[in-house]
Design an enzyme around this catalytic site. Structure first.
Site, PDB file in Angstrom:
ATOM      1  CG  HIS A 273     -51.681   3.229  -9.437  1.00 49.45           C
ATOM      2  ND1 HIS A 273     -51.011   2.236  -8.753  1.00 49.45           N
ATOM      3  CD2 HIS A 273     -52.756   2.637  -9.999  1.00 49.45           C
ATOM      4  CE1 HIS A 273     -51.667   1.097  -8.899  1.00 49.45           C
ATOM      5  NE2 HIS A 273     -52.741   1.318  -9.650  1.00 49.45           N
TER       6      HIS A 273
ATOM      7  CG  HIS B  41     -56.925   1.414 -12.611  1.00 52.23           C
ATOM      8  ND1 HIS B  41     -56.238   0.386 -13.220  1.00 52.23           N
ATOM      9  CD2 HIS B  41     -56.441   1.498 -11.345  1.00 52.23           C
ATOM     10  CE1 HIS B  41     -55.379  -0.138 -12.352  1.00 52.23           C
ATOM     11  NE2 HIS B  41     -55.476   0.518 -11.200  1.00 52.23           N
TER      12      HIS B  41
ATOM     13  NE  ARG C  95     -61.780   0.826 -13.862  1.00 53.58           N
ATOM     14  CZ  ARG C  95     -61.056  -0.001 -13.105  1.00 53.58           C
ATOM     15  NH1 ARG C  95     -60.114  -0.757 -13.664  1.00 53.58           N
ATOM     16  NH2 ARG C  95     -61.242  -0.075 -11.806  1.00 53.58           N
TER      17      ARG C  95
ATOM     18  CG  ASN D  54     -56.200  -2.603 -15.156  1.00 49.18           C
ATOM     19  OD1 ASN D  54     -56.060  -1.414 -15.397  1.00 49.18           O
ATOM     20  ND2 ASN D  54     -56.761  -3.032 -14.048  1.00 49.18           N
TER      21      ASN D  54
ATOM     22  CG  ASP E 159     -51.937  -1.908 -10.882  1.00 41.91           C
ATOM     23  OD1 ASP E 159     -51.423  -2.304  -9.833  1.00 41.91           O
ATOM     24  OD2 ASP E 159     -53.027  -1.325 -10.926  1.00 41.91           O
TER      25      ASP E 159
ATOM     26  CG  HIS F 288     -51.069  -5.450  -8.091  1.00 37.95           C
ATOM     27  ND1 HIS F 288     -52.251  -4.768  -7.983  1.00 37.95           N
ATOM     28  CD2 HIS F 288     -51.259  -6.640  -7.455  1.00 37.95           C
ATOM     29  CE1 HIS F 288     -53.128  -5.503  -7.309  1.00 37.95           C
ATOM     30  NE2 HIS F 288     -52.548  -6.639  -6.979  1.00 37.95           N
TER      31      HIS F 288
ATOM     32  CG  HIS G 181     -51.357  -0.452  -4.875  1.00 39.28           C
ATOM     33  ND1 HIS G 181     -50.729  -1.663  -4.679  1.00 39.28           N
ATOM     34  CD2 HIS G 181     -52.029  -0.571  -6.055  1.00 39.28           C
ATOM     35  CE1 HIS G 181     -51.036  -2.466  -5.684  1.00 39.28           C
ATOM     36  NE2 HIS G 181     -51.806  -1.839  -6.527  1.00 39.28           N
TER      37      HIS G 181
ATOM     38  CG  ASP H  25     -55.132   1.604  -7.087  1.00 45.81           C
ATOM     39  OD1 ASP H  25     -55.436   1.475  -8.290  1.00 45.81           O
ATOM     40  OD2 ASP H  25     -55.131   0.644  -6.289  1.00 45.81           O
TER      41      ASP H  25
ATOM     42  CG  HIS I  86     -65.112  -1.070  -9.887  1.00 45.76           C
ATOM     43  ND1 HIS I  86     -64.753  -1.831 -10.980  1.00 45.76           N
ATOM     44  CD2 HIS I  86     -64.058  -1.121  -9.039  1.00 45.76           C
ATOM     45  CE1 HIS I  86     -63.542  -2.329 -10.795  1.00 45.76           C
ATOM     46  NE2 HIS I  86     -63.080  -1.909  -9.632  1.00 45.76           N
TER      47      HIS I  86
END
Ligand SMILES: [Zn+2]
Length: 428
Positions: free
Chosen positions: A60, A62, A64, A94, A152, A179, A232, A305, A309
């Site tokens: 899991h 991300h 981006r 995502n 997710d 999720h 998660h 996860d 950011h």
């Protein structure tokens, strides 16, 4: 490239836990044994008093890209992965556009190949645009290389859509990851609902919002026979429901994240947005339940996860800042803490990071068997270090663990028989 890793404690969960040498040739584990002879021209890695482990597998992350390259790219994400000992990562869809079709999946695989660091396995969307309405072309995603499907970031709220997704997933033999969040119950919430949220005057996210969706998904997995994977999980209730489902042989696997077994909602008291995450940090009761779930096998895998950011996004007020924590570069040390406190044996901690996640998604990874891909990590179990987010390989620094002194350091990471990370880099 031929590599001989000498004198380390080699742990291949369930198979081997001994001081032996490992020879790597042509990208594969070629031999394991005591005092292996060094072939001509071999690179020798001295692993005395170190651990030699299967490369970690993160179900899991991300990364981006495409769409949010200012937060992370596949290149920077993969660099963070190998710095944290992860040789294989599964990327959530995502992005922008969402990975709901073959072209995006192929783009991600191309980028991963260019980076040449970790093995990257994309996860395809369950529904078009992850909007929860119309199913994506699951067969196409599977053929393009997706190893699972998930929306997710969002749950699949419509239970009939989820049922159909599971039926297709069963036909194409891919796990469905949910999720678990009832959006009606969580609307407007930004932290765990309880005493702390009341004191701070922040809108809460009740544990029940997760529990009801975990229960629904288990019921649908029982109905359809599909392989369900729960992302998660963070609550005592989720652990209880998964434990019961497994006792009835329903095909469910679950992951937990280091932040959910290390810290609680108390960390939010100073409005630290780096501790804003979804599902939120819960209570000590939940932390204990997650640890017990890891210990008794209810929770199969530790996943990060990893959710990068940018600083300016996290520097907003608590209610406006986005949810997410970067996790790849601290996961091994935080997991190692479970060994030090006696929650997990060293071997089972390694299993939760390598062979168990590989098994959940049926990836031929997470083992040091002779003939396996040479994805190997050399770690120092004793070395302490202070988390300094400015030194992360990730483009983002959103961690609640900044300044923590933690133990357990990744020294060398090998992917497909190539050294892709060494500590000398980390100490730049
Ligand atoms: Zn999620």
């Amino acid at each position: 490239m031929t590599i001989l890793i000498r004198g380390g404690q080699v742990i291949d969960p369930g198979r081997l836990n001994e001081v032996v040498d490992i020879l790597i040739e042509n990208g594969k584990v070629a031999a394991i044994g005591r005092n292996l002879p060094a072939p001509r021209g071999v690179t020798i890695i001295d692993a005395q008093s170190r651990l030699v482990l299967p490369g970690f597998v993160d179900l899991h992350v991300h990364f981006r890209e495409p769409g949010f390259e200012y937060k992370e790219t596949i290149q920077s994400g993969a660099a963070a992965a190998v710095a944290g000992g992860f040789t294989t990562v599964c990327c959530m869809p995502n992005t922008n556009p969402v990975n709901d079709n073959q072209a995006i999946t192929e783009f991600m695989l191309d980028r991963a190949r260019e980076a040449g660091l970790a093995n990257v396995f994309p996860i395809g969307a369950i529904t078009k645009g992850s909007e929860g309405k119309e199913l994506a072309e699951i067969g196409d995603l599977r053929r393009a290389g997706c190893v699972a499907i998930s929306d997710d970031g969002r749950p699949v709220m419509n239970s009939l859509v989820m049922r159909r997704a599971m039926e297709y997933a069963l036909a194409f033999d891919v796990p469905v990851i949910d999720h678990c969040e009832d959006l009606h119950l969580t609307e407007g919430g930004c932290m765990n609902e309880g005493l702390v949220s009341t004191e701070l005057g922040l809108p809460g996210i009740p544990a029940a919002a997760e529990d009801v969706m975990v229960a629904r998904n288990v019921a649908l997995a029982e109905l359809t026979g599909a392989r369900l994977h729960l992302a998660h999980i963070s609550t005592e209730g989720s652990v209880r429901i998964v434990r019961e489902a497994k006792s009835r042989a329903i095909k469910v696997t679950a992951e937990a994240c280091p932040h959910h077994f290390t810290i609680t909602e108390e960390v939010v008291r100073d409005y630290n947005t780096h501790a804003k995450v979804n599902p939120p940090l819960r209570t000590w009761k939940d932390v204990h339940a997650i640890k017990e779930g890891l210990r008794d096998g209810t929770i199969d895998a530790i996943a990060t996860d990893h959710a990068p950011h940018a600083m300016q996004e996290k520097q907003q007020g608590f209610t406006d800042a986005p949810f997410g924590i970067v996790g790849l570069e601290t996961a091994w040390s935080l997991t190692h803490a479970l060994v030090d406190e006696g929650t997990l044996s060293l071997e089972s901690a390694v299993e939760k990071l390598s062979s168990a996640p590989a098994k959940a998604f049926r990836l031929s990874k997470g083992t040091l068997r002779v003939g396996a891909d040479a994805d190997v990590v050399v770690a120092d179990p004793q070395e302490s270090w202070e988390v300094d987010p400015t030194k992360f390989r990730s483009k983002s620094r959103n961690t609640p663990f900044a300044g923590w002194k933690i133990k357990g350091r990744i020294k060398t990471t090998i992917v497909g028989g190539r050294v892709v990370f060494e500590t000398s880099q980390a100490e730049r």
